[in-house]
Write a protein that holds these residues in place. Sequence first.
Motif, short mmCIF file in Angstrom:
data_model
loop_
_atom_site.label_atom_id
_atom_site.label_comp_id
_atom_site.label_asym_id
_atom_site.label_seq_id
_atom_site.Cartn_x
_atom_site.Cartn_y
_atom_site.Cartn_z
N THR A 71 -19.98 167.29 42.91
CA THR A 71 -20.04 166.72 44.26
C THR A 71 -18.78 167.05 45.05
O THR A 71 -17.66 166.86 44.57
N VAL A 72 -18.97 167.54 46.26
CA VAL A 72 -17.85 167.92 47.13
C VAL A 72 -17.25 166.67 47.77
O VAL A 72 -17.97 165.80 48.28
N ALA A 73 -15.92 166.58 47.74
CA ALA A 73 -15.20 165.47 48.36
C ALA A 73 -14.57 165.86 49.68
O ALA A 73 -14.57 165.08 50.64
N MET A 74 -14.00 167.07 49.76
CA MET A 74 -13.31 167.52 50.96
C MET A 74 -13.45 169.02 51.12
O MET A 74 -13.85 169.72 50.19
N SER A 75 -13.12 169.51 52.29
CA SER A 75 -13.07 170.95 52.52
C SER A 75 -12.05 171.24 53.61
O SER A 75 -11.28 170.37 54.01
N GLU A 76 -12.07 172.46 54.08
CA GLU A 76 -11.17 172.87 55.15
C GLU A 76 -11.99 173.16 56.41
O GLU A 76 -13.18 173.46 56.34
N SER A 77 -11.33 173.05 57.55
CA SER A 77 -11.99 173.33 58.82
C SER A 77 -10.94 173.77 59.82
O SER A 77 -9.86 173.19 59.89
N LEU A 78 -11.24 174.80 60.56
CA LEU A 78 -10.26 175.37 61.48
C LEU A 78 -9.93 174.43 62.63
O LEU A 78 -10.77 173.67 63.09
N LEU A 79 -8.70 174.52 63.08
CA LEU A 79 -8.29 173.79 64.28
C LEU A 79 -8.98 174.40 65.49
O LEU A 79 -9.26 175.60 65.54
N GLY A 80 -9.23 173.56 66.49
CA GLY A 80 -9.91 174.03 67.68
C GLY A 80 -8.95 174.61 68.70
O GLY A 80 -7.74 174.66 68.50
N GLU A 81 -9.52 175.05 69.78
CA GLU A 81 -8.74 175.58 70.88
C GLU A 81 -9.27 174.98 72.17
O GLU A 81 -10.45 174.66 72.29
N ASP A 82 -8.42 174.81 73.13
CA ASP A 82 -8.84 174.30 74.43
C ASP A 82 -9.20 175.46 75.32
O ASP A 82 -8.33 176.18 75.81
N THR A 83 -10.48 175.68 75.50
CA THR A 83 -10.97 176.75 76.36
C THR A 83 -11.79 176.12 77.45
O THR A 83 -12.82 175.50 77.18
#
Length: 300
Positions: free
Chosen positions: A139-151
């Motif tokens: 079972t997955v507990a966490m992952s990674e996700s890219l930071l956003g950008e203000d466009t």
Amino acid sequence: MYNYEGVANRLPPAAVSKPYPADPAHPHTFYRWSAFVSLLPYMDQGNLAAMFDLSLPMYMPGPGNPISEANRAAVSQSVPNLLCPSDSGPRVLPQFGPTNYVVCAGSGAGGGTPFNCDGIFYTNSRTKFSSINRGVTHTVAMSESLLGEDTDFSPSAGFTSFRPQQNYKFVLTFTSSPALTDAQCANAKSYNSITSNGNNPRGFAWASGEYRCATYNHYYAPNAANCDCITSVTVDPSVPPAKPYLYSAYAWRTARSQHPTGVNVLMADGSARFVDNSVDLAVWQGCAKRDNDGPLVDLP
């Protein structure tokens, strides 16, 4: 996580939602404190944890729902081990410390609801490791996700320069049933932007447990070519003055990275795995669930 559970006899919730005693009409979801706020003392961040006054909502009553003076310095701190070295690592918003890491709410069932999800972490969850019936190694507990950008997109310009890895679509709904649909997300004409009220870029605050920040799910495949999709409860179906659902975000937000072929995930047993973008979607969604309601297929 294991140290926290040993003390609290449960894992922390993805986000906190509860009444604010000083103002019963204040939206419950404005507490929003993330799992990472709870985990700070177990991440060698005891001094930072002591800066928080968690009796207060993250967003206080008043014009613009400001951060309380008591918590303003704490939420602005950057936590180095919540930033992925492969991402650019800038602040997304000046008043918050950002996060690349996110806790898993499950498969995204229920239209991306943050409540009573099928994963380990969700709003006001009280999951124990012993209640992960699928098994902590599966079972997955966490992952990674890219930071956003203000466009600052113009809706009339469409999404020709819209990058799904850094941006998301925002579904404008004005009903008490904000569960997302595939058609809504495909046809959404809004976008995330600091200049678009309420639609701040992804990952802008590690202290906030909402889907835009420190929570995600597996409805879409990792690094999906389509945009993540988010909406918000704009009409609370509850009886005033209580507002337990108002401004809660519903979302299909997946794991994303700068790695060329996939993403890293943290399993509930503490092991790390690299998952290829081409993973079977049913397997990807299944490993996000804490209950074994189907064939037990491991991530490849």
